[in-house]
Write an enzyme that holds these catalytic residues in place. Structure first.
Site, PDB file in Angstrom:
ATOM      1  NE  ARG A 121      77.834 -13.780   2.423  1.00  0.00           N
ATOM      2  CZ  ARG A 121      79.118 -13.413   2.488  1.00  0.00           C
ATOM      3  NH1 ARG A 121      80.063 -14.177   1.975  1.00  0.00           N
ATOM      4  NH2 ARG A 121      79.441 -12.284   3.066  1.00  0.00           N
ATOM      5  CE  LYS A 136      73.600  -6.149   6.612  1.00  0.00           C
ATOM      6  NZ  LYS A 136      74.280  -6.575   5.387  1.00  0.00           N
ATOM      7  NE  ARG A 195      71.371 -12.569   5.692  1.00  0.00           N
ATOM      8  CZ  ARG A 195      72.346 -11.987   6.375  1.00  0.00           C
ATOM      9  NH1 ARG A 195      72.159 -11.605   7.610  1.00  0.00           N
ATOM     10  NH2 ARG A 195      73.508 -11.772   5.806  1.00  0.00           N
ATOM     11  NE  ARG A 198      82.771  -8.646   4.876  1.00  0.00           N
ATOM     12  CZ  ARG A 198      81.453  -8.760   4.963  1.00  0.00           C
ATOM     13  NH1 ARG A 198      80.727  -7.757   5.389  1.00  0.00           N
ATOM     14  NH2 ARG A 198      80.869  -9.861   4.590  1.00  0.00           N
ATOM     15  NE  ARG A 241      81.866 -13.046   7.228  1.00  0.00           N
ATOM     16  CZ  ARG A 241      80.724 -12.379   7.065  1.00  0.00           C
ATOM     17  NH1 ARG A 241      80.576 -11.196   7.619  1.00  0.00           N
ATOM     18  NH2 ARG A 241      79.752 -12.880   6.353  1.00  0.00           N
TER      19      ARG A 241
HETATM   20  P1  ADP Z   1      76.799 -10.844   5.238  1.00  0.00           P
HETATM   21  O1  ADP Z   1      78.172 -10.372   4.998  1.00  0.00           O
HETATM   22  O2  ADP Z   1      76.350 -11.829   4.170  1.00  0.00           O
HETATM   23  O3  ADP Z   1      75.808  -9.745   5.502  1.00  0.00           O
HETATM   24  P2  ADP Z   1      76.405 -11.882   7.966  1.00  0.00           P
HETATM   25  O4  ADP Z   1      77.582 -11.835   8.849  1.00  0.00           O
HETATM   26  O5  ADP Z   1      75.276 -10.940   8.273  1.00  0.00           O
HETATM   27  O6  ADP Z   1      76.935 -11.762   6.501  1.00  0.00           O
HETATM   28  O7  ADP Z   1      75.792 -13.369   7.966  1.00  0.00           O
HETATM   29  C1  ADP Z   1      76.597 -14.480   7.684  1.00  0.00           C
HETATM   30  C2  ADP Z   1      75.718 -15.714   7.485  1.00  0.00           C
HETATM   31  O8  ADP Z   1      74.971 -15.997   8.681  1.00  0.00           O
HETATM   32  C3  ADP Z   1      74.672 -15.618   6.385  1.00  0.00           C
HETATM   33  O9  ADP Z   1      75.204 -15.878   5.113  1.00  0.00           O
HETATM   34  C4  ADP Z   1      73.687 -16.709   6.847  1.00  0.00           C
HETATM   35  O10 ADP Z   1      74.187 -18.010   6.581  1.00  0.00           O
HETATM   36  C5  ADP Z   1      73.673 -16.540   8.355  1.00  0.00           C
HETATM   37  N1  ADP Z   1      72.638 -15.573   8.807  1.00  0.00           N
HETATM   38  C6  ADP Z   1      72.856 -14.370   9.397  1.00  0.00           C
HETATM   39  N2  ADP Z   1      71.690 -13.743   9.651  1.00  0.00           N
HETATM   40  C7  ADP Z   1      70.711 -14.565   9.216  1.00  0.00           C
HETATM   41  C8  ADP Z   1      69.283 -14.491   9.178  1.00  0.00           C
HETATM   42  N3  ADP Z   1      68.627 -13.407   9.650  1.00  0.00           N
HETATM   43  N4  ADP Z   1      68.595 -15.526   8.644  1.00  0.00           N
HETATM   44  C9  ADP Z   1      69.217 -16.616   8.184  1.00  0.00           C
HETATM   45  N5  ADP Z   1      70.560 -16.760   8.160  1.00  0.00           N
HETATM   46  C10 ADP Z   1      71.309 -15.755   8.683  1.00  0.00           C
END
Ligand code: ADP
Length: 220
Positions: free
Chosen positions: A176, A16, A90, A130, A164
């Site tokens: 996740r 994404k 999400r 990553r 990360r």
């Molecule tokens: P991923 O690699 O899991 O797609 P992201 O960078 O998009 O990671 O998100 C990291 C974290 O930020 C998620 O695991 C969650 O804790 C929080 N987060 C991000 N976007 C949302 C959302 N829309 N709703 C709730 N929590 C979120």
């Protein structure tokens, strides 16, 4: 003129962020990556950051209300042609909140929802490989999507490429993935009813996927 909003759905590390960056470059859209925004707050040590740090590290979701407030603030930016939502919605509730907000806001319109489909076994490996830029948040993969110069971010030139914290903890990764899988069906059917879903095979290479996305956005 209305500003378009594009949504990207997909498992963590499904691509994404990579595809969002390409649309930012091609269409002048602004990417709103909710995970990056939250990590930035954690880095700054803000009140919000302190509140969400443990949630992110454990691979759990922050509350729908909190994340929606953050999203709304970012959608107020007027210096862009449109918005890409990377990491939102999400949950079905988030999708509904966004829809209601867009219905009430004449200036914004949901153009397409891209769902990058991948099996969880594959993303597990990708997450483990990553790395991301500490300065600008650009993401790379040490086997399939390397930086042009080893150890240097293509985007901003920073040499601080890091893992990360939530990508290093196997339980957090599994969490996740499980949370994604328990929510995605409802979100996809919500957008299917609105005829907005465009599904993509996430196994295809980065260029092929971006070609498909750009084609869909240009109405081909
Ligand atoms: P991923 O690699 O899991 O797609 P992201 O960078 O998009 O990671 O998100 C990291 C974290 O930020 C998620 O695991 C969650 O804790 C929080 N987060 C991000 N976007 C949302 C959302 N829309 N709703 C709730 N929590 C979120």
């Amino acid at each position: 003129m209305k500003k378009n909003v594009i949504v990207f759905l997909g498992l963590p590390a499904s691509g994404k962020g990579t595809q969002s960056a390409l649309i930012v470059d091609n269409f002048g859209y602004k990417s709103i990556a909710t995970g990056n925004i939250l990590r930035e707050e954690v880095k700054k040590g803000s009140e919000l950051g302190k509140k969400v740090a443990a949630i992110i590290d454990g691979g759990n979701l922050v509350s729908d209300e909190l994340i929606f407030e953050i999203l709304k603030k970012n959608l107020e930016d007027t210096n862009c042609k449109g918005f890409i939502l990377d990491g939102f919605p999400r949950t079905l509730k988030q999708a509904e909140m966004l829809s209601k907000y867009l219905d009430e806001n004449d200036g914004l319109e949901l153009q397409k929802v891209f769902y990058i489909k991948l099996k969880s076994e594959i993303v597990f490996d990708r997450i483990c490989n990553r790395i991301s830029c500490k300065n600008c948040g650009a993401t790379y993969n040490t086997s399939s999507n390397k930086t042009k110069v080893e150890g240097v971010c293509d985007k901003c030139g920073s040499t601080e490429l890091i893992d990360r914290k939530d990508d290093l903890d196997t339980d957090a990764i599994k969490n996740r993935i499980n949370i994604f899988e328990s929510n995605i069906k409802d979100i996809v059917s919500f957008y299917e009813k609105k005829s907005l879903i465009f599904s993509i095979d996430g196994l295809k290479n980065i260029d092929t996927i971006s070609h498909e996305i750009i084609g869909a956005l240009n109405g081909n």
